[in-house]
Scaffold this motif. Structure first.
Motif, short mmCIF file in Angstrom:
data_model
loop_
_atom_site.label_atom_id
_atom_site.label_comp_id
_atom_site.label_asym_id
_atom_site.label_seq_id
_atom_site.Cartn_x
_atom_site.Cartn_y
_atom_site.Cartn_z
N ASP A 1 -5.53 -5.85 -6.36
CA ASP A 1 -6.85 -5.61 -5.76
C ASP A 1 -7.80 -6.75 -6.07
OD1 ASP A 1 -5.99 -3.19 -4.71
OD2 ASP A 1 -6.89 -1.98 -6.32
N ARG B 1 -6.69 -9.77 -4.00
CA ARG B 1 -7.11 -9.59 -2.59
C ARG B 1 -8.60 -9.85 -2.43
NH1 ARG B 1 -4.05 -3.91 -1.01
NH2 ARG B 1 -2.07 -4.82 -0.33
N ASP C 1 0.84 -1.21 0.00
CA ASP C 1 0.00 0.00 0.00
C ASP C 1 0.87 1.26 0.00
OD1 ASP C 1 -2.34 -1.46 -0.10
OD2 ASP C 1 -2.68 -1.38 2.07
#
Length: 124
Positions: free
Chosen positions: A114, A117, A25
């Motif tokens: 993303d 995840r 991140d």
């Protein structure tokens, strides 16, 4: 990771991070600071170093990007997602896909991360 308020999250100190996803991140926030030439191969090398440091220090953390003898869960997910396997690794394949699509490789990586995840959290 769009902030609708217009405010940009401030970077955190490394001591504030608790796992590899927190680290990623931070890379997402300032990729130019972390990745020479925005190269995913440099990111892959950093992640291998991260994993090696975990082993040296006896740290037990879920790590999706590389383990001795395997390319990791992220790569396995990516091969299914792309419909082919590569011995060159996830970084090279994402860079190739990005070039073919005309998008920045770092942008494509974080989009795929993303998606990974989201898929991984549904599987838990």
């Amino acid at each position: 990771m769009t902030d609708t308020s217009g405010a940009r999250r401030q970077p955190r100190h490394l001591a504030e991070l608790s796992n590899v996803h927190d680290f990623l991140d931070e890379v997402r926030l300032r990729p130019g600071m972390w990745l020479r030439g925005n190269s995913l191969q440099h990111l892959d090398s950093m992640l291998i170093g991260y994993r090696a440091a975990m082993a040296v220090h006896g740290i037990d953390e879920d790590f999706d990007f590389w383990s001795p003898g395997t390319q990791g869960q992220f790569a396995e997910w990516l091969w299914q997602r792309l419909g082919h396997h590569s011995s060159l690794g996830w970084a090279v394949e994402i860079e190739r896909e990005a070039e073919a699509a005309g998008v920045p490789a770092v942008e494509l990586f974080f989009s795929l991360l993303d998606e990974y995840r989201a898929d991984h959290s549904r599987a838990l």
